[in-house]
Design a protein around this motif. Structure first.
Motif, PDB file in Angstrom:
ATOM      1  N   ASP A 226      43.752  77.839  -7.239  1.00  0.00           N
ATOM      2  CA  ASP A 226      42.448  77.956  -6.583  1.00  0.00           C
ATOM      3  C   ASP A 226      42.599  77.333  -5.207  1.00  0.00           C
ATOM      4  O   ASP A 226      43.293  76.318  -5.057  1.00  0.00           O
TER       5      ASP A 226
ATOM      6  N   THR B 114      38.105  80.394  -1.802  1.00  0.00           N
ATOM      7  CA  THR B 114      36.769  80.191  -1.242  1.00  0.00           C
ATOM      8  C   THR B 114      36.890  79.865   0.239  1.00  0.00           C
ATOM      9  O   THR B 114      37.601  78.924   0.612  1.00  0.00           O
TER      10      THR B 114
ATOM     11  N   THR C  12      33.614  83.953  -1.812  1.00  0.00           N
ATOM     12  CA  THR C  12      34.708  83.784  -2.777  1.00  0.00           C
ATOM     13  C   THR C  12      35.445  85.097  -2.986  1.00  0.00           C
ATOM     14  O   THR C  12      34.825  86.162  -3.006  1.00  0.00           O
TER      15      THR C  12
ATOM     16  N   LYS D 270      40.515  76.411  -1.466  1.00  0.00           N
ATOM     17  CA  LYS D 270      39.256  76.335  -0.699  1.00  0.00           C
ATOM     18  C   LYS D 270      39.588  75.957   0.738  1.00  0.00           C
ATOM     19  O   LYS D 270      40.327  74.977   0.952  1.00  0.00           O
TER      20      LYS D 270
END
Ligand code: EPZ
Length: 418
Positions: free
Chosen positions: A294, A325, A352, A296
């Protein structure tokens, strides 16, 4: 209109590449030179079109610019005689907003075309204007122009509503010769901001706290001359790091500041990529399929938004699905449609993007939506089967010095075609 033709086949990139000076420091430091009447010598400048345009703009308002050798610029602004740089030049350059702070700080006047939006969504400059106004300038926006008038500039405390690299730097430029003390709160902390502050302090400015979220500037009557070498470009470095990892290659980057790459190194290691740091060198050796992660994006020291498209490209081949994101720009997924044309399976919902892994990309004609996406499509083309033709590559040449030559030196088969 030239295009880039990239031959695929996932041949691992091998070798070493020297990283050039930071575009996003240089495009601020060059306009900043008008704040002094003394000559300044800038070194380690990247040979990119943004800088060539900036030099033309400064020359058009009376600044003398000499380039004794590649990467070196000697600027003498003593003859500056105009505060209205020409529209046809300024409109080519996103970072033209630095001319507002530099000219306001130099002569209390500036008339600069409002910077064009680009493919990252609207590019407001409300925080830049808030800063100028807080220091006593009158700002008028209309007919595509930003007009600044200041009968003297005075220090003040400005709390930025948004963590903005541009607004932080522009406010520094305006404040260095303002009367009294300026405090910038909620300032951005990017290394390029520190580099601009170091340059201005070398000329006699009094700036402290750059790199933190509170920057203090005590205005001085005038600035002197000086010499400054621009820091290495952490985004160019990150581009080649992702290229090496995405092709399971083994690439040594030279002339970097590893500290500036901390968020990139951490994320690559999380993906299972070997990254070795030694002095001003970083070595990336892929060799294995990356793990899904993941990701960001955030202002520094978060993961840089400018490398989001590079990370996304690589994650299309990861084991498992990744979630990206984008927290910095409103619309920085324009590259997704192009990657999908190459066979990527990516679903965007607002800020996202869900990136499916284990995807074998196929070469296709794609169009660079911003300079970092253009670089990402080169990496996608290397990963893909077949050939990829990338158009709108002017974006890429704006911000990457000799990108074809550097990729070729690592074994990529990439040619510029009409
Ligand atoms: C700089 O742009 C860089 N450009 C960008 O790099 C980089 O992506 C960006 O900083 C973020 O790191 C240069 O340095 C020339 P911001 P800048 O102001 O200063 C909002 C590249 O690829 N905002 O930090 O324009 C803005 O809309 C380029 O080299 C306001 O709302 O970015 C964005 O959502 C792309 N009002 C956020 O803040 C303002 O007055 C961050 O923008 C200013 C910005």
């Amino acid at each position: 209109m030239s295009k880039l033709l990239v031959k695929g086949g996932k041949k691992p990139l091998q070798g070493s590449v020297r990283i050039s000076g930071a575009k996003n420091a240089a495009v601020a430091i060059i306009p900043a030179a008008v704040l002094t009447l003394a000559p300044v010598r800038l070194e380690n400048l990247p040979e990119i079109s943004d800088i060539r345009i900036l030099v033309e703009i400064l020359q058009s308002i009376g600044v003398r610019a000499d380039q004794p050798e590649p990467g070196v610029l000697i600027l003498d602004s003593s003859g500056l005689d105009n505060f209205k740089p020409p529209f046809y030049l300024v409109s080519k350059l996103r970072a033209s907003y630095y001319l507002l702070g530099a000219l306001a700080g130099r002569c209390g006047r500036a008339e600069v075309p409002a910077p064009g939006g680009c493919d990252l969504g609207p590019r407001p400059i409300d925080q830049h204007l808030k800063g100028l106004t807080a220091l006593g300038a009158q700002v008028e926006v209309g007919h595509g122009l930003v007009k600044v008038t200041a009968n003297g500039l005075y220090g003040n405390t400005v709390y930025l509503d948004v963590v903005s690299v541009g607004a932080t730097i522009n406010l520094m430029l305006t404040a260095v010769r303002a009367r009294g003390k300026t405090v910038i709160k909620n300032a951005a902390k990017e290394p390029e901001i520190v580099d601009v502050a170091n340059f201005l302090n070398a000329l006699g400015a009094r700036i402290s706290g750059a790199g933190t979220d509170v920057i203090k500037i005590t205005g001085v009557e005038e600035l002197g001359g000086g010499v400054h070498s621009v820091i290495p470009d952490r985004i160019e470095a990150g581009t080649y790091m992702f290229a090496a990892a995405a092709t399971a290659g083994d690439v040594l980057l030279l002339d970097v500041i590893p500290k500036h790459l901390d968020p990139v190194i951490a994320k690559l290691r999380e993906m299972g990529i070997d990254v070795e740091v030694c002095g001003d060198r970083v070595r990336v050796s892929g060799g294995r399929t990356p793990r899904a992660v993941d990701l960001k994006t955030f202002p520094y020291p978060g993961f840089p938004t400018d490398l989001q498209s590079l990370a996304m490209t690589m994650l299309t081949s990861a084991e498992g699905n990744s979630v990206i994101t984008e927290n910095v720009f409103e619309n920085r997924f324009r590259h997704v449609d192009e990657l999908v044309k190459m066979g990527a399976r990516i679903k965007v919902e607002g800020r996202t993007a869900l990136v499916e892994g284990s995807c074998r990309l196929g070469g296709a004609p794609v169009s660079a939506t911003d300079l970092r996406a253009g670089a990402a499509f080169i990496v996608a083309g290397l990963m893909a089967d077949g050939e990829t033709l990338i158009s709108k590559i002017d974006h890429v040449h704006r911000g990457y010095e000799n990108i074809c030559g550097k990729f070729r030196s690592l074994g990529a088969v990439i040619t510029e075609v009409e």
